[in-house]
Design an enzyme around this catalytic site. Structure first.
Site, PDB file in Angstrom:
ATOM      1  CG  ASP A  51      -1.973  -1.034   1.218  1.00  0.00           C
ATOM      2  OD1 ASP A  51      -1.938  -1.866   0.301  1.00  0.00           O
ATOM      3  OD2 ASP A  51      -2.842  -1.023   2.095  1.00  0.00           O
ATOM      4  CG  HIS A  80       2.280  -9.046   0.051  1.00  0.00           C
ATOM      5  ND1 HIS A  80       1.617 -10.178   0.463  1.00  0.00           N
ATOM      6  CD2 HIS A  80       2.061  -8.121   1.029  1.00  0.00           C
ATOM      7  CE1 HIS A  80       1.022  -9.956   1.625  1.00  0.00           C
ATOM      8  NE2 HIS A  80       1.273  -8.712   1.989  1.00  0.00           N
ATOM      9  CB  SER A  88      10.010   2.700   4.794  1.00  0.00           C
ATOM     10  OG  SER A  88      11.288   3.102   4.364  1.00  0.00           O
TER      11      SER A  88
END
Length: 903
Positions: free
Chosen positions: A617, A756, A869
């Site tokens: 995200d 992911h 980050s």
């Protein structure tokens, strides 16, 4: 009369309010209790019947779950009823019982050779798990060894019944692609209670361990609290709301022989009662008599209590309790124990089942071990293998036929609780009840909301302790002031020696300080001369601040404050709490666990028609084409690709060995070229050393793959198909018609913090670059060029179907650490990290010798940040590749980043 005197001389009154104990309905659930009772003590039968009954009961449930999960796959798998009917190379699924061959596990035959082990349980190892373990699946037809990367992500113990999907890739070896569990059983709905009904509680405690002292003060305070005789009026009201008390085992210490004061003649035959101390049971009887006078008490058997040790433990005989057994409120019950109180179904054990599961696993998360029992539909899968159990012939009483509303485990190191939810609306409060003798904690379960509160009873009188401390300090002060000081002459030689020694220590300390200062100056190889914001950021000890922030995030938050604190954080940063896999905010013990929360199944669907999907995200900061060695950080501001990844990224490595730095390969860098942005002056030579950082040795050697991710050579063909890449070696040059692309995704503090796999690819090499931890917010990215080069980062280098592929998680201010699930060597943001301008490199060859690295699939979880980050993607693709995002776009993990159109 003074006001202080009135406190003790108030006018007598007859207005005394009487508190009535709140009562609750109770049933011992005979249909669940009776299977736990051993009516015939017959030990001639084998334990195999228990495993057979267990598999028979859970097989149909597993078949329903597996059909729903796997029948919709593009390649429909075949259901294999018997393990030995598996066909090589055919995708299939089957069900069976897990068996772990563990060298460190106790050996029954060896135990039988020891006479003492026949009477008392042998001392087992703290952990059974080791490198030589082998996992097998067995049913009534036979046994097959199973392997696969997905097994390392699951809690596997002997005796659990599961379903597996995969293929037989070698003789007597089955490659597992996915597994399924039986899931939570059906649950009776909780009957709604009128809102006018008063709040009632059930008190849970364990580990009284009476017998250590003749007068046990905490247990006496406990009895007074439960009887409503301790504390203020509010405490008395709270005590009156406790409708039942359950003691979860270990009420007395282990039986021990007592040393007689005078010599006695030993009995030649029979049991010598005088050799054992009955004081612990007498203390327990007296305590229970006091408590039972005011409230119902259920006392379970524990491993230390006077009862047979094998599971399920039978109730202690009432005759052991001389006085308490006369009261109708006294009840001895089994372990495990089922009951229903005000329509709430309770299931509890004295802790042996979770203690035994703990030995099979690397994890230390006992709460998760207790939770997974609900999904296994079995409370004690390791019985009878390593958890001593009665050899039942026609049943397995530990299979969960119904889902409890409360599941408690006694005699645990600390209090923890969570609320787990099933797909059909099941809700179970899982509670770890700590030992009372160690913690003084009593857990109160609200029968309306199933929420837990704790009461801690301590023996220490804090005020008295403080007074003693003040008195002690006063005595020391008086002694110091009133002691006469006498001076004695010493020799000149001794005096000069003392002065010389003091001066020598000063010189050594001064030189050490100068060396440390020079070392610190050598580590920082750039000079800040830019805007004041950059000056401030560079002057701050950002790495130390980030480590402190990581430590702060790990601090335990009091349970009552967690929901409010996490909701406030979510409101400030825009977290979506509806997506959480575990919606119980009370179960997240600290901010670190909340940051790293998991999402529900299906919350992030993967756009598998896309060539590349978002790894996390966040917000798309920038994307585009790599021109030469330049990557745009933002529009018009660039940094070197070599500095980001190392000096060979333009020439993708053909193997794990080639991925290491090669000093013989020339790299053309203009000696006079400086990246001077916003006043920060440094040269690429100083930082990267001929275009790259200086390589140092890794603490775990050349290969950093976690041992649980290793794959045998026979299984690698299956991995090739899963990775969707060719096993042949790629060219060291960009292929004709291809180009290098990049994309930068920024994770804000409110985003989902795990990342992911953005595609099917193979990670061959990992480089951990030491660096600073500047903020990576869009505001700071615009101010500081080479930000992603200056910051600490982890470069994952590999290949995909189009050639070179890399993914770089970049550290930032207040990022506690970066985690890679399959890398046991990676430790970021540590005090002992490498100096600026250096990096460590490891490979993942052990994952697959054929592929040369770790194969990853679309959407597979790789790791995460402990706060927000940035993730940078640099990859080779056909020139027809087109991005499907816009600059500044908010994107979710799994959404499309780009597509490739083959001409």
């Amino acid at each position: 009369m003074s006001n202080s005197a009135l406190q003790f001389c108030s006018v007598p009154t007859d207005d005394h309010s009487i508190l009535d104990r709140h009562s609750s309905t109770y049933t011992d659930l005979p249909h669940l209790k009776d299977p736990l009772l051993i009516k015939k003590h017959n030990y001639s039968q084998q334990y195999a019947n228990m495993y057979f009954v267990r598999l028979l009961k859970l097989r149909q449930t597993l078949q329903n779950v597996a059909s729903e999960k796997w029948d919709s796959l593009p390649e429909k798998p075949r259901y294999v009823k018997k393990i030995l009917d598996v066909r090589p190379g055919e995708l299939c699924y089957m069900f069976g019982t897990i068996y772990l061959e563990m060298p460190a596990k106790p050996n029954v035959m060896k135990n039988l050779e020891d006479e003492d082990s026949i009477v008392n349980a042998p001392n087992a190892a703290l952990k059974y798990k080791s490198e030589g373990d082998m996992v097998s699946l067995e049913d009534e037809s036979g046994r097959v060894e199973i392997k696969g990367a997905c097994l390392s992500r699951e809690f596997l113990v002997t005796g659990m019944v599961i379903g597996i999907l995969g293929k037989e890739v070698s003789t007597d070896a089955f490659e597992v692609i996915d597994i399924c569990l039986p899931g939570m059983p059906e649950q009776e709905p909780i009957l709604a209670t009128p809102s006018t009904d008063s709040t009632k509680y059930v008190a849970l405690l364990s580990g009284l361990n009476l017998g250590a002292e003749e007068v046990d003060m905490p247990s006496q305070l406990l009895a007074e609290f439960l009887a409503g005789e301790l504390g203020s009026q509010a405490d008395e009201i709270a005590s009156s709301q406790i409708s039942r008390v359950i003691i979860a085992g270990n009420s007395v210490l282990n039986a021990a022989k007592q040393t007689p004061k005078t010599p006695v003649v030993k009995k030649k035959y029979g049991y010598d009662a005088s050799a054992f101390n009955a004081s612990p049971m007498l203390q327990l009887d007296e305590l229970l008599e006091d408590i039972c006078c005011s409230v119902d008490v259920d006392i379970m058997t524990g491993p230390q209590d006077p009862a047979p040790i094998h599971f399920p433990q039978q109730p202690m005989h009432p005759s052991m309790f001389k006085n308490a057994h006369k009261l109708s409120t006294f009840h001895t019950v089994t372990n495990p124990y089922w009951c229903q109180i005000d329509g709430i179904t309770f299931l509890g054990t004295s802790g042996q089942n979770v203690d035994d599961i703990y030995k099979y696993l690397d994890s230390v998360d006992r709460l998760k071990m207790a939770e997974i029992c609900m999904y296994w539909r079995h409370m004690a899968p390791t019985a009878p293998d390593t958890l001593w159990a009665h050899p039942f012939e026609d049943r397995d009483p530990f299979v969960l036929e119904t889902c409890p509303h409360v599941y408690f485990i006694g005699n645990q190191p600390q209090f923890e609780d969570s609320l787990i939810q099933g797909p059909d609306g099941q809700k179970t409060r899982v509670i770890l009840v700590p030992s009372f003798s160690r913690t003084g904690i009593v857990v109160l379960v609200n029968l309306k909301t199933l929420e837990c509160t704790t009461v801690q009873i301590n023996r220490e009188n804090l005020r008295q302790a403080n007074d003693d401390q003040v008195m002690g300090e006063s005595r020391i002060k008086d002694s110091w002031n009133n002691t006469e000081v006498k001076w004695y002459p010493i020799s000149v030689t001794l005096g000069l020696s003392v002065i010389a020694f003091i001066q020598y220590r000063r010189v050594i300390a001064r030189e050490s300080e100068q060396n440390q200062q020079q070392s610190n100056e050598s580590k920082r190889k750039y000079l800040v001369t830019g805007p004041w914001q950059v000056h401030v950021a560079a002057a701050l000890p950002l790495r130390t601040i980030s480590r402190l922030w990581g430590a702060f995030n790990s601090l335990m938050i009091p349970t009552p404050l967690r929901p409010f604190g996490y909701k406030l954080y979510s409101w400030i940063f825009g977290c979506n709490l509806d997506e959480m896999k575990n919606p119980d905010l009370r179960s997240y013990r600290n901010l670190s666990e909340f940051f790293y929360r998991e999402l529900k199944e299906g919350a992030r669907p993967i756009a598998e028609d896309a060539t590349l999907v978002s790894p996390s995200d966040g917000k798309v900061l920038h994307f585009g084409l790599v021109h030469g060695q330049e990557i745009e950080q933002i529009k018009g501001v660039t940094y070197k690709l070599d500095a980001l990844l190392g000096n060979d990224v333009g020439r993708p490595s053909s193997s794990a060995e080639d991925a290491k730095l090669n000093a013989a390969v020339p790299h053309h860098v203009d000696e006079e070229e400086f990246a001077n942005v916003n006043g920060i002056d440094y040269s690429l030579d100083d930082i990267m050393i001929q275009g790259s950082a200086q390589k140092t040795a890794s603490s775990v050697g050349p290969d950093g793959l976690a041992r649980s991710e290793e794959t045998n050579a026979e299984d690698e063909c299956a991995l090739v198909r899963l990775a969707d890449v060719e096993p042949d070696l790629p060219s060291k040059k960009i292929k004709p018609g291809h180009a290098l692309f990049f994309c930068v995704v920024y994770l804000a503090p409110g985003d989902y913090h795990r990342f992911h796999s953005p595609t099917n690819w193979v990670v061959q090499t990992r480089r951990h670059f030491a660096g600073e931890l500047f903020s990576v917010s869009p505001y700071f990215v615009k101010m500081l060029q080479n930000l992603f080069v200056l910051n600490e980062r982890v470069a994952l280098l590999g290949k995909w179907r189009y050639g070179f592929f890399s993914m770089i998680p970049v550290g930032a201010t207040n990022v506690g650490s970066i985690k890679i699930n399959f890398d046991e060597a990676l430790k970021t943001n540590r005090k002992e990290d490498l100096e600026m301008g250096t990096f460590t490199e490891v490979t993942y060859r052990r994952a697959s010798q054929l592929l040369g690295g770790k194969a990853l699939r679309y959407g597979e979880e790789m790791g995460g940040f402990y706060l927000g980050s940035t993730v940078v993607l640099v990859f080779e693709a056909p020139e027809t590749f087109r991005f499907a995002v816009t600059e500044g776009q908010k994107i979710k993990m799994g959404e499309a980043i780009g597509y490739t159109t083959i001409k």
